[in-house]
Structures are given as C-alpha cells and as structure tokens.
Motif scaffolding. Structure first.
Motif, PDB file in Angstrom:
ATOM      1  N   LYS A 295       0.817  -1.304   0.215  1.00  0.00           N
ATOM      2  CA  LYS A 295       0.055  -0.029   0.074  1.00  0.00           C
ATOM      3  C   LYS A 295       0.876   1.194  -0.002  1.00  0.00           C
ATOM      4  CE  LYS A 295      -4.146  -1.732   2.187  1.00  0.00           C
ATOM      5  NZ  LYS A 295      -5.005  -2.009   3.400  1.00  0.00           N
ATOM      6  N   ALA A 296       2.099   1.232   0.823  1.00  0.00           N
ATOM      7  CA  ALA A 296       2.698   2.348   0.963  1.00  0.00           C
ATOM      8  C   ALA A 296       3.430   2.720  -0.497  1.00  0.00           C
ATOM      9  CB  ALA A 296       4.032   2.059   1.894  1.00  0.00           C
ATOM     10  N   ALA A 297       3.674   1.426  -1.331  1.00  0.00           N
ATOM     11  CA  ALA A 297       4.286   1.723  -2.502  1.00  0.00           C
ATOM     12  C   ALA A 297       3.243   2.006  -3.602  1.00  0.00           C
ATOM     13  CB  ALA A 297       5.010   0.271  -2.990  1.00  0.00           C
ATOM     14  N   GLY A 298       1.987   2.409  -3.231  1.00  0.00           N
ATOM     15  CA  GLY A 298       0.840   2.887  -3.946  1.00  0.00           C
ATOM     16  C   GLY A 298       0.277   1.690  -4.748  1.00  0.00           C
ATOM     17  N   HIS A 299       0.283   0.493  -4.253  1.00  0.00           N
ATOM     18  CA  HIS A 299      -0.287  -0.595  -5.091  1.00  0.00           C
ATOM     19  C   HIS A 299      -1.592  -0.751  -4.295  1.00  0.00           C
ATOM     20  CE1 HIS A 299       3.390  -1.666  -7.119  1.00  0.00           C
ATOM     21  NE2 HIS A 299       3.948  -1.870  -5.933  1.00  0.00           N
ATOM     22  N   GLU A 300      -2.743  -1.259  -5.083  1.00  0.00           N
ATOM     23  CA  GLU A 300      -4.053  -1.629  -4.665  1.00  0.00           C
ATOM     24  C   GLU A 300      -3.956  -2.943  -3.928  1.00  0.00           C
ATOM     25  OE1 GLU A 300      -7.222  -1.539  -7.459  1.00  0.00           O
ATOM     26  OE2 GLU A 300      -8.840  -2.054  -5.932  1.00  0.00           O
ATOM     27  N   VAL A 301      -4.446  -3.118  -2.860  1.00  0.00           N
ATOM     28  CA  VAL A 301      -4.628  -4.422  -2.158  1.00  0.00           C
ATOM     29  C   VAL A 301      -6.313  -4.652  -1.938  1.00  0.00           C
ATOM     30  CG1 VAL A 301      -4.085  -5.806  -0.271  1.00  0.00           C
ATOM     31  CG2 VAL A 301      -2.459  -4.178  -1.038  1.00  0.00           C
ATOM     32  N   TYR A 302      -6.372  -5.801  -2.663  1.00  0.00           N
ATOM     33  CA  TYR A 302      -8.015  -6.124  -2.637  1.00  0.00           C
ATOM     34  C   TYR A 302      -8.158  -7.597  -1.643  1.00  0.00           C
ATOM     35  CZ  TYR A 302     -12.338  -8.132  -4.569  1.00  0.00           C
ATOM     36  OH  TYR A 302     -13.305  -8.741  -4.867  1.00  0.00           O
ATOM     37  N   GLU A 303      -9.108  -7.518  -0.718  1.00  0.00           N
ATOM     38  CA  GLU A 303      -9.197  -8.720   0.211  1.00  0.00           C
ATOM     39  C   GLU A 303     -10.020  -9.553  -0.466  1.00  0.00           C
ATOM     40  OE1 GLU A 303      -8.190  -8.982   3.303  1.00  0.00           O
ATOM     41  OE2 GLU A 303      -7.238  -7.006   3.188  1.00  0.00           O
ATOM     42  N   PHE A 304      -9.453 -10.732  -0.797  1.00  0.00           N
ATOM     43  CA  PHE A 304      -9.738 -11.882  -1.642  1.00  0.00           C
ATOM     44  C   PHE A 304     -10.420 -13.023  -0.683  1.00  0.00           C
ATOM     45  CE2 PHE A 304      -9.350 -15.710  -4.387  1.00  0.00           C
ATOM     46  CZ  PHE A 304      -9.862 -15.220  -5.499  1.00  0.00           C
ATOM     47  N   GLY A 305     -11.491 -13.788  -0.979  1.00  0.00           N
ATOM     48  CA  GLY A 305     -12.239 -14.826  -0.262  1.00  0.00           C
ATOM     49  C   GLY A 305     -12.048 -15.785  -1.301  1.00  0.00           C
ATOM     50  N   MET A 306     -11.972 -17.191  -0.858  1.00  0.00           N
ATOM     51  CA  MET A 306     -12.153 -18.378  -1.629  1.00  0.00           C
ATOM     52  C   MET A 306     -13.443 -18.603  -1.939  1.00  0.00           C
ATOM     53  SD  MET A 306      -9.155 -19.389  -2.128  1.00  0.00           S
ATOM     54  CE  MET A 306      -9.232 -21.081  -2.799  1.00  0.00           C
ATOM     55  N   PRO A 307     -13.927 -18.826  -3.327  1.00  0.00           N
ATOM     56  CA  PRO A 307     -15.271 -19.480  -3.685  1.00  0.00           C
ATOM     57  C   PRO A 307     -15.829 -20.670  -3.728  1.00  0.00           C
ATOM     58  CG  PRO A 307     -13.751 -19.642  -5.563  1.00  0.00           C
ATOM     59  CD  PRO A 307     -13.014 -19.138  -4.354  1.00  0.00           C
ATOM     60  N   PHE A 308     -14.825 -21.462  -2.925  1.00  0.00           N
ATOM     61  CA  PHE A 308     -15.431 -22.788  -2.583  1.00  0.00           C
ATOM     62  C   PHE A 308     -14.671 -23.301  -1.211  1.00  0.00           C
ATOM     63  CE2 PHE A 308     -12.053 -23.209  -5.898  1.00  0.00           C
ATOM     64  CZ  PHE A 308     -11.090 -23.340  -5.032  1.00  0.00           C
ATOM     65  N   ASP A 309     -15.319 -24.273  -0.754  1.00  0.00           N
ATOM     66  CA  ASP A 309     -14.914 -24.940   0.529  1.00  0.00           C
ATOM     67  C   ASP A 309     -13.576 -25.673   0.498  1.00  0.00           C
ATOM     68  OD1 ASP A 309     -14.629 -26.364   2.901  1.00  0.00           O
ATOM     69  OD2 ASP A 309     -16.594 -27.162   2.948  1.00  0.00           O
ATOM     70  N   CYS A 310     -12.591 -24.974   0.882  1.00  0.00           N
ATOM     71  CA  CYS A 310     -11.306 -25.627   0.964  1.00  0.00           C
ATOM     72  C   CYS A 310     -11.051 -26.883   1.458  1.00  0.00           C
ATOM     73  CB  CYS A 310     -10.181 -24.768   1.096  1.00  0.00           C
ATOM     74  SG  CYS A 310      -9.756 -23.269   0.032  1.00  0.00           S
ATOM     75  N   ASP A 311     -11.813 -27.089   2.463  1.00  0.00           N
ATOM     76  CA  ASP A 311     -11.687 -28.593   3.281  1.00  0.00           C
ATOM     77  C   ASP A 311     -12.228 -29.653   2.314  1.00  0.00           C
ATOM     78  OD1 ASP A 311     -11.438 -30.123   5.496  1.00  0.00           O
ATOM     79  OD2 ASP A 311     -12.922 -29.038   6.638  1.00  0.00           O
ATOM     80  N   GLU A 312     -13.265 -29.284   1.476  1.00  0.00           N
ATOM     81  CA  GLU A 312     -13.766 -30.343   0.663  1.00  0.00           C
ATOM     82  C   GLU A 312     -12.869 -30.375  -0.567  1.00  0.00           C
ATOM     83  OE1 GLU A 312     -18.197 -30.350  -0.840  1.00  0.00           O
ATOM     84  OE2 GLU A 312     -16.959 -29.863  -2.809  1.00  0.00           O
ATOM     85  N   VAL A 313     -12.372 -29.424  -0.872  1.00  0.00           N
ATOM     86  CA  VAL A 313     -11.306 -29.474  -2.235  1.00  0.00           C
ATOM     87  C   VAL A 313     -10.184 -30.427  -1.883  1.00  0.00           C
ATOM     88  CG1 VAL A 313      -9.901 -28.355  -3.788  1.00  0.00           C
ATOM     89  CG2 VAL A 313     -12.227 -27.343  -3.231  1.00  0.00           C
ATOM     90  N   MET A 314      -9.569 -30.014  -0.582  1.00  0.00           N
ATOM     91  CA  MET A 314      -8.538 -30.872  -0.185  1.00  0.00           C
ATOM     92  C   MET A 314      -8.932 -32.335   0.142  1.00  0.00           C
ATOM     93  SD  MET A 314      -5.835 -29.582  -0.151  1.00  0.00           S
ATOM     94  CE  MET A 314      -4.965 -31.098   0.234  1.00  0.00           C
ATOM     95  N   GLU A 315      -9.963 -32.754   0.432  1.00  0.00           N
ATOM     96  CA  GLU A 315     -10.359 -34.113   0.657  1.00  0.00           C
ATOM     97  C   GLU A 315     -10.638 -34.689  -0.799  1.00  0.00           C
ATOM     98  OE1 GLU A 315     -14.270 -35.185   0.434  1.00  0.00           O
ATOM     99  OE2 GLU A 315     -13.473 -37.192   0.537  1.00  0.00           O
ATOM    100  N   LYS A 316     -11.244 -33.862  -1.758  1.00  0.00           N
ATOM    101  CA  LYS A 316     -11.076 -34.459  -3.064  1.00  0.00           C
ATOM    102  C   LYS A 316      -9.656 -34.704  -3.823  1.00  0.00           C
ATOM    103  CE  LYS A 316     -15.796 -34.073  -3.431  1.00  0.00           C
ATOM    104  NZ  LYS A 316     -16.615 -35.492  -3.795  1.00  0.00           N
ATOM    105  N   ALA A 317      -9.042 -33.578  -3.332  1.00  0.00           N
ATOM    106  CA  ALA A 317      -7.773 -33.691  -4.110  1.00  0.00           C
ATOM    107  C   ALA A 317      -6.762 -34.898  -3.594  1.00  0.00           C
ATOM    108  CB  ALA A 317      -6.951 -32.475  -3.679  1.00  0.00           C
ATOM    109  N   VAL A 318      -6.815 -35.267  -2.137  1.00  0.00           N
ATOM    110  CA  VAL A 318      -6.105 -36.335  -1.624  1.00  0.00           C
ATOM    111  C   VAL A 318      -6.511 -37.634  -2.481  1.00  0.00           C
ATOM    112  CG1 VAL A 318      -5.438 -37.619   0.585  1.00  0.00           C
ATOM    113  CG2 VAL A 318      -5.690 -35.094   0.270  1.00  0.00           C
ATOM    114  N   ASN A 319      -7.957 -37.620  -2.594  1.00  0.00           N
ATOM    115  CA  ASN A 319      -8.354 -38.846  -3.415  1.00  0.00           C
ATOM    116  C   ASN A 319      -7.962 -38.935  -4.911  1.00  0.00           C
ATOM    117  OD1 ASN A 319     -10.324 -40.832  -1.904  1.00  0.00           O
ATOM    118  ND2 ASN A 319     -11.103 -38.665  -1.060  1.00  0.00           N
TER     119      ASN A 319
END
Lengths: 547, 547
Positions: B342-366
């Motif tokens: 921010k101090a360098a003049g860049h824009e910072v945008y608060e990002f949230g995940m569009p899905f349940d990462c717990d579920e994605v991880m369970e699928k990923a491990v499978n």
C-alpha cells in the motif's frame, strides 16, 4: 414409473416430426441411395435467391449480410427450408425451432438497421448445434431415452455456443448424436440412424453425423463437431466436408454434456465443420480471438498467430498403419494426392508408424471406457433400453465389461505418455532422411479405412483415435477428384490380411456398396500448431483440389 | 531373498557417508537448532575466495565464469565443500560424487580454453539434482528401500536435467526425497529426516527439502524441485528461498521417476529453486528457450515472452481460506507485506475463496491416491518396510484405503474442472470491485499455515495443493523482514477453530518451537502466464523486500 424406451422414442420422434412445418414436407418415397440432388439441384421449395444464399460459404455470407445484400431473416429462412429437406432425407435433427431462429434474425436485422453496426463478428450466421452442446432452452440427451426430455438451462450454455451467440449467430436446430457419443456413426434407439446423403446404404459417420449432413446439404453455414475418437473427422470425411479437430484445450470445451463426467486421458475437443477451408480458418481464428481462456479454465492461452506455410512442403504420407490396410478408394485418394503434391514441387516422405497401432487402439478403448460404461449402463437400465449394435460390438471386441482400478488408469496414462513421446521423436527424426533436411511439416493419412461403412458395422478406429491419444490436431481434406468408384476401386481377391482387424476391414469392402461416396484424407500437424496446420492444408488443398 | 528394510537403509547410508571426503567432515556434536552460521559465517574449511564464489547468485556466477574471474573447477570445488557441510548438518544428500563433478568442470574449462566459446548458456553452473529426476549413472529410489539400488541409465536422463547438462551445468550430488514424494516434509525410512538449518526442530519441508537446503546453505547455485501438492513451495518457503511452481506442461516433465506411473488429474510440475528472483527468471526463461515441446510431447509450445508488470499493481490478498487460519508469523508476514504494498501505491484487494477448501482438499487427496497407494504398498511389502508417519497420517485422515473405480476417477476429474471454473470466474469477477477496474493481477497468500512444522506431524496442505488442483503458477516470495518470533507472534488463547483442521493447526502452533524460522508467502498468477507472474513478483519483491 419411467416409461419404456420404445414409447419414449416414439413420442420424441413424433414431437420432432411435428416441428417440421407442413409446407416444407417433401415426398421421399422412391428416393434413390444418393439424395444429394435435393441439395445440388433446383428445388420447388426454394427460390433462386434462397438457393444462392445457402450456397454461399460462411465467409461469403457474412460479407453479403454486412453489405446488406441479404437480411438475416431471409438468410435464416432459406437455411430453414434447406435444413428441413436435409433432415427428411437423412434423419439428422433432434429438434427444430425455426420461429426462434427467425426471431433472433429479426433482432439482428433491427440492431443493424438501428445502430448501423453489426451485432458481432458472425452477425447473421446460421449454426447448427450438436445435441450435447448446451443451447439454452433446448433438448440434449446424447441418444439416451432416459434423457429424452433433458433441457439446457441458461447457465448450461457456455463456451463455443455462447461465444457464437454473442457474435451474432442464429440457431434454429439441434442435430442428434449416437448413444454416449463414443461411436463413429450416428445412431441411437432414441432417434435412429442418420443416413449419408451421398449413399444412404452407408453411415454419415459419427458422432457429429447430423452436423456434417447439414453442412453438405446446405442446411447451415457452419457446424460445430466434437471429437475424442474421430467424431468430427469421420462424418466430415464421409460427407466431403472440411473440418478441424484441434489439439485439446486450444478451443473451449465447456458448455457440453457428457455421459462420463470427465475422461481426461484422451480429452475431447470441439471444432468447426465447414464447406471450405477458408471457413474453417475463419471460425478457428474466431474461436481463439474470443480469448476462451478467460472463460474455460482448461484452455491454453495461445493467441491466434498469422503464419505462412513453407513454399515447398515436406509432407509425410502414411498409406498403411501396419494394422489395417485402407480400402481401394482411400488408397487411390492417397496415390492421386501424392502425385499432385509431387507435381507441384512438394517433397513426399513415406512415413511408417513407430508403434503397434493394434495395441494402441486396444489401450485407447480401455482409456475411453475406464468406468466400463457404468454411467451409460445405468442410464440404459432406467428405460430398459438395449445397447446399440456399434457399442455392443466395441465392448465385445475389446472386452470392456468392468470398471478399471485406479492403478490401471495410472498405467494407461503412462502408456499414453509413452506413445506420445515415441511418436514425437519419430516425427522429428524424419529430418534425418527428408531432402529438405527438416522434419515433415505435416502427415497425410486416411481418416477411416473406408470411404464410409455400412450402418451398424464396427469399423477400425485406428486412423483417427490414435491421433486423439497423441493429441495432435487433424484437418479433414476432401479429395475432390476422388469418389469411390466400383469400376476403379476393385477388391483385390488375393489380399492377405495381417491382423484380425485387417481381415474384418477387408471383408467390409464391397465396391458396389461404397460406389459414389466421397473420399477424404486427414492432415495431421504438430501439437498446438493449428495455424501452421491450416496454412499447410491451404497449400495442399490448392495443389490437390485446385481450390 | 530381498533384504529387510533396515539393513538396506543402513548399507545405503553407510555408502553415502563414505562418499563424503574426510577432509570435509565437521564436528556437529553440540550443534544448536540453528546451524545457518555454518553457511553465513567464515568457515575453517573454506577460503575467502570460496566463500565469495558460493555466495554469488547463479546470474552473477555465470557472468564471473564467462569473464574468466573463476574457473569451473574452482567453482565446483567451492560448492562441493559447502554441500558436504550442508549435508552433515541437515542430512540432505542421497549421493555425493565430487570427482565426477570436478571432471565435468575440467572438461568445461578445457573447452572454454580451447575454443574461446562457452559450452552452453549455463556453462559451469553447479546444480543439485532431486532424487527422482534421472541423472545418468546415479541412484534414484523415491525413498523406498526396495528401490535403494535403482540407477538411472543414459536413456532415462531427459527433460530438464538433460537440458541443464547440455547447457554446461555441473552435477555432483543428488538430494533425497520422502517416500513416494507425496509428503510435504522430507523423510524416508531409507534416508531419514532432512533438518531445517534455521531450526532443526522443524522440517525442511518437502518433497524438495534436500534441494532447498542446498540453496540456503550455498551448496549449489541452482536447484530443481518438483511439485504436485506443494513440494517446491513448502521447502522453499520454510527455508526462505525464491522458487517457481509453474503451470503444468509449461516446462518439461520427462526424465523423472514416479511411484504411480501417471496420475494426471493433478499433474506434477518441475521448477527452479534459487536464492534470488532474478535467478528464478533466468532459469525459467532458459527452460523455455530450450523449446521443450520438441522433446516432451506434453509441453505446450508457448515461447518466452518479455512482459512488464503494471506500474501500480492490483494485488489480491488471501489471509484465511475459510478452513485453516494461518499461524501468527504467517499472518504477520501478510500484514507487513500489505502495508508495504500500500505504501508503494499498489492496490490491495481482500480476496475470499469461492469454494470450501476443506472439501477441495478431501477430493484432492483422493485424486492423488486414486490407486489407494497400491504401487507404494507393494514396494514397501518387498522389504517389510513400514509407512512413514506422514503417509500413515494422511491415509488415516482422508480414509485412503482402496483403489478407486473408473467412474469415481471420472467424477473427481469433473469436480476438478468445476472448481477450476469457479475459481477463474471468481478471480475475473474481482474486476467489478477493484479500484483499478481490472481483475487482480496476482494473489498473495500463505504457502503453509505455519512458518514450518514439526517433523512427522501432518500439516494442512490447502494453501498449496488447492493451486495444483487449479493448475495455477505459484511463486515463492520470502518475506525477508519477517522471521518467526516468539515475542511478536503470540498464540491467541481465545481462538475458536472453525474446522477440525483448524483445531489441529492451532494446536500445532508453539511460538517457542517456530522461533527463528523464515516466513515466506506465495504469489499465484494466471494459468500459463508465468512471465507476468515473475514480473509482478519482481515488483512485489522490490517493494516488500527492498531488493
């Protein structure tokens, strides 16, 4: 309780038939095997102007609409009549909605009138839509009676179809596809067979047979096929169209329904089927210019590149893959093409396969059917529907009867990577023996062993499916001077088959049966080098077809 | 009869230890947890000139050799000593062959002397080689005692390693990796644990832990990691290195061995681990300039593009993925970085995940373990070898105990495509709420919930593995001003975990344990836009790290 499949099919066909306006009904009793005269000769249902419109290529048509020579409404009206005729002769439609198409056309005309601007780069272009590509509000069923009433929502429509809509295309029909799509002819218990208009004794090819018929019979100005085993190339070849099966993930592949949620070992692709290579290029460039990587997360972001073919090509030619000898009409097409290429000063290099195609095909079929067709079988069971002959034949031939285990899938994936590497090395090594000193620019080869094949007969898939395993782009080039001819393409009574597939393919050949069917060849290029492949195809088209 | 695993491990370690020349042996008794002073301070085994050489970046070193400031032999000699020291403190090597490296270096010097030309663009650069990347004549075993004596043939060597050899790199060691590679620490029954030189109570991360140690401790000028779940990013992060996990199929991935022949749902990748971002860029460009698509059939042919970052960035920041809250040192690294951006003049945008990462991880491990680890279990059984704790923990946690069926694999593939689409749409939709009016240029986020974690403790994989599922490139950016600090990074006694993973992760945090460990963050970019990601990373590195 769910209805029996026969009742569902009867109802679906009755509804579809009812949607063909009475004024476009034609008398098809006493039709000969070749019904192409309905498309090529003057027709009582069509005005001269309508014939003129529908015979334009997509490129010409867009220009004529832009120059206000024709309105979108009259353009759409002309193609509607053509499509209705084509369908009655070949059984290619699953849904027909001319009023919706005319309404779209009216809005486009109004927009152009009001703003002076085209709605989009494909303003007014009629496009037929293959069953499993979602078109909002319309049916999709992939040939399953259990899915006869599935309808795409607005959210389902995506990818190529959405891009075409946004660019100003007009939709008024959906063409059907074989049960599951994993068949190289177009037939289902729901809709029946699509007939080849050049020769109704043989198939239109599949799974994009309905699309190809509409291109050949001037029912549309552009068609979109999909291909994971030959489903763009076989129908385009059997009907003398130009088409491109791209590398996977070059064009968008979202917005389509599928029996198996996602088989990714041999990824499916979608590409244009057209009447000229110029149209194939126009539409391929369009499909990349829309930057599909901003919508389909799997598309590779390679912008369209303007390239030129080498002035003198080095063309590899594959006459025989070591497993199945092509039929005489296809061999003649190769011979005649090779002569013309040589006469034009191109180098022709005799190419042989670096692996056993019989084995690759056996693995490929296992890759396609990793689930043992579990999803399809469950759907069939819902309505007591039997397997279509082409599916039961392929399952029996390759012993597809169970779900593979994860470790078997892994081994198939490794096998796929192994043959991809063998083929790439083999291709590049041609540089050691070509006169040009560079690897072959492209490979000219058959698409199917035959010009086409009989309905419900399982053909050998090796001349298309192997290139899906390798994920190489393939262009369909009709060989215009070559039509299967019972007087020229004699059966060799002394041929000694080299494999069981070769024996069956030899037995499938009957000069009388195939007489009059167009013959096409495939031009295969390097992975993701679609632009180069099209440029090379243009040079070959010029020198082989005098286009 | 095959030997018992313990005997094999003893013999392998004895042979490896013997290969460390006596004159480079150091006394490691009474070593503190932090052994980095062996790398950063003057050392009795090294001359000033050797210290000077090994502290150069790869970019600087190549220039110095080109300008004949150092020979390849003296360069190699210096790194050999450093590597021997690093290994004794961290247990990172599986094989050490200084004589072969010196012989390569001699040949390079002779070539330069004789011809006046460099052998290749990386003339004289020492590169450490991770176990499963084939190096001809050398061992590979992926941590399995059953494979302790596997040796790569000349034909096995391919892809990145072959390109590095052809470019003039020097090899004199292989670093080991955890059993199967599918673990985010580096430990096997064959070789034991790799220790984090900043803090030996915590892991070096994995599976490329040995490589990262060699970069941190100046044992090599370049390292190559591989990553299908975080195996480049975790070790690089835990050791304060710069690194790039590319999009799959951007760089070559041939020439590597694998326990599972080919898991392609979440494809593996290989990429550089370095001491500066300038080196990461140099080596990334090199790996594309060799045109790997002419050797690895799966590589997408996108040539290197020179691009610039926007002058003012729009950076998304993800502090919490909804499943696991990062530990205080990581949260502080984000806060401090955001302030500097921010101090360098860049824009910072608060990002949230569009899905349940717990579920994605369970699928990923499978997805990773579609075969239920059948291949690995068979290998372990050969020598009666037990599972390492990290593997038995992940199998238990996610219920990995059987082979999946083809139809289950298909569903996982479809799920993967679904979340890729959700994420892409979500990313692009940020354009609706950023001040710049464009989608975020990149996403800044944790790499692991912790600065590192304890040996044999299963950490949450969601901050890396999810981006393998999405197949997005990720850059590792050490946050140089931020070192885990027991006085600053206090544990919140009132924190209420939101998931079972969150609870475990919270419990894993101990300010005392992690004190002194470097903290790094990840910068994720658009798929196949590695050049843009590196350019954005350079801007962030400048403004966050004052580089």
């Amino acid at each position: 309780m769910t209805k029996h499949w026969q009742q569902i099919a009867e109802e679906a066909r009755a509804a579809r038939d009812k949607s063909i306006p009475d004024e476009y009904k034609i008398d098809i009793t006493n039709c000969k095997d070749n019904v192409m005269h309905f498309a090529t000769e003057k027709n009582a249902l069509l005005t001269d102007r309508q014939v003129e419109i529908t015979k334009l290529t997509a490129t010409q048509l867009l220009k004529a609409i832009r120059e206000r020579k024709y309105t979108c409404v009259e353009t759409t009206q002309a193609f509607i009549i053509r499509a209705a005729i084509a369908h009655q002769l070949t059984n290619s439609l699953s849904e027909f909605f001319p009023e919706e198409g005319l309404e779209m056309a009216r809005k486009l005309d109004e927009h152009y009138e009001r703003t002076g601007e085209l709605y989009g780069p494909l303003h007014g272009l009629p496009v037929s839509v293959k069953d499993h590509l979602h078109l909002k509000g319309h049916l999709w069923n992939i040939g399953f009676t259990a899915w006869a009433n599935n309808r795409s929502t607005e959210e389902d429509e995506d990818g190529i179809i959405k891009s075409l809509r946004d660019a100003g295309c007009v939709f008024f029909m959906k063409t059907h596809m074989p049960t599951s799509g994993m068949v190289l002819e177009t037939n289902s218990n729901l809709w029946g067979h699509v007939y080849n208009p050049y020769n109704r004794k043989v198939t239109s090819g599949g799974s994009s047979g309905g699309e190809s018929v509409m291109i050949s019979m001037y029912g549309t100005a552009m068609a979109v096929g999909t291909d994971a085993a030959g489903s763009i190339r076989c129908p385009a070849a059997f009907l003398g169209n130009y088409a491109l099966k791209p590398t996977s993930a070059r064009f968008s592949y979202t917005g389509q329904a599928n029996t198996s949620p996602s088989q990714i070992t041999i990824p499916g692709t979608a590409g244009p089927i057209c009447r000229t290579l110029e149209d194939v290029k126009l539409l391929s460039k369009f499909l990349i210019d829309v930057e599909p990587w901003n919508n389909d997360p799997n598309v590779v972001p390679i912008p369209w590149r303007d390239v030129k073919a080498p002035e003198k090509l080095t063309v590899g030619v594959l006459r025989f893959d070591g497993t199945v000898m092509p039929h005489p009409p296809v061999l003649r097409a190769i011979d005649e093409s090779v002569e013309k290429l040589k006469a034009a000063g191109h180098e022709v290099y005799e190419f042989g396969m670096p692996f056993d195609c019989d084995e690759v095909m056996e693995k490929a079929v296992n890759m396609y059917f990793q689930s043992g067709f579990a999803e399809g079988k469950a759907l069939l069971a819902e309505t007591n529907e039997p397997l279509i002959p082409a599916l039961s034949q392929i399952f029996e031939r390759y012993g597809i009867d169970r779900e593979l285990k994860g470790s078997e899938t892994f081994k198939l994936n490794a096998y796929r990577n192994k043959v991809r590497k063998q083929f790439l090395d083999h291709w590049l090594a041609t540089a050691n023996s070509t006169k040009s000193g560079r690897p072959i620019d492209a490979l000219l080869l058959p698409i199917s062993p035959g010009a086409a094949f009989e309905h419900d007969v399982l053909p050998y898939w090796g001349y298309t499916s192997v290139y899906n395993v390798l994920d190489l782009p393939g262009l369909v080039l009709p060989i215009k001077g070559c039509i299967a001819d019972k007087n020229k393409d004699l059966k060799d009574p002394n041929y000694n088959p080299v494999s069981s597939w070769d024996k069956d393919t030899y037995d499938q050949y009957d000069p009388e049966l195939f007489h009059g069917t167009p013959v096409s060849l495939q031009v295969v290029g390097r992975r993701y080098f679609e632009e180069e492949l099209i440029a090379i195809g243009e040079a070959m088209d010029r020198d082989i077809n005098q286009v």
